[in-house]
Design an enzyme around this catalytic site. Structure first.
Site, PDB file in Angstrom:
ATOM      1  N   PRO A 136       0.645  -1.327  -0.095  1.00 47.54           N
ATOM      2  CA  PRO A 136       0.082  -0.004  -0.068  1.00 47.54           C
ATOM      3  C   PRO A 136       0.819   1.258  -0.080  1.00 47.54           C
ATOM      4  O   PRO A 136       0.676   2.075   1.008  1.00 47.54           O
ATOM      5  CB  PRO A 136      -0.839  -0.234   1.179  1.00 47.54           C
ATOM      6  CG  PRO A 136       0.031  -0.870   2.090  1.00 47.54           C
ATOM      7  CD  PRO A 136       0.716  -2.006   1.430  1.00 47.54           C
ATOM      8  N   CYS A 137       1.612   1.399  -1.073  1.00 48.92           N
ATOM      9  CA  CYS A 137       2.133   2.918  -1.341  1.00 48.92           C
ATOM     10  C   CYS A 137       1.350   4.084  -1.217  1.00 48.92           C
ATOM     11  O   CYS A 137       1.804   5.265  -1.028  1.00 48.92           O
ATOM     12  CB  CYS A 137       3.087   2.795  -2.365  1.00 48.92           C
ATOM     13  SG  CYS A 137       2.160   2.527  -3.907  1.00 48.92           S
TER      14      CYS A 137
END
Length: 176
Positions: A136-137
């Site tokens: 989850p950047c």
């Protein structure tokens, strides 16, 4: 004698955020790319299209993404092949520790990695994340809380964060 060539295959799945290209290397998920994503590798590096929609790891990835977008899943349980430098992989592993619905700044990630002066390097590694959404950047923000630098585009980042905070629902017709 040369090293064996890795088998790379890909498929495209629909999502509320546009088509997602899933890439597998030797049967393990190694990429999730959005349309118009910055740092998206060339299409020819994705290998051959997978003709069987129920082939793994694509079917399992698709099921987990469906559950995520339906609000039924907050974490992913998939084997991942994260290909990058040692520092990039360390950053990506740190991203996996950010809880659903929460954010961290680039500086906070640098501190958690024991490299307090490396927030820019963390940002560069974050931008090269090969498995968006699942790694989850989008949960990484600027030190002031600003939505800076997302390879999938700031609008997608804003929408993903709002979705995870429960501020918006994904339209039912938008799911795969």
């Amino acid at each position: 004698m040369s090293a064996p060539t890795a088998l790379r295959q890909h498929t495209v799945v629909d999502s509320p955020y546009g088509p997602l290209t899933l890439v597998a290397t030797d049967g393990v998920l190694s990429g999730l790319y959005m349309v118009d994503q910055r740092h998206r590798p060339a299409q020819e590096t994705f290998g051959h299209p997978e003709p069987d929609p129920d082939a793994e790891p694509f079917a399992g990835t698709r099921r987990q993404l469906q559950a995520y977008f339906a609000g039924e899943r907050t974490t992913f349980d998939l084997q991942l092949a994260l290909h990058g430098t040692a520092f990039q992989r360390a950053v990506w592993e740190q991203l996996l520790r950010i809880p659903y619905g929460e954010t961290r700044s680039y500086g906070q990630l640098a501190l958690e990695l024991g490299k307090p002066g490396a927030s820019r390097a963390v940002g560069l590694a974050n931008g090269k994340n090969p498995i968006g959404i699942i790694v989850p950047c989008h949960r990484v923000i600027g030190s002031t809380g600003s939505l800076t630098g997302y390879g999938g585009g700031i609008d997608r980042k804003r929408r993903l964060l709002a979705f995870e905070r429960g501020e918006v629902d994904v339209p039912a017709g938008a799911l795969f």
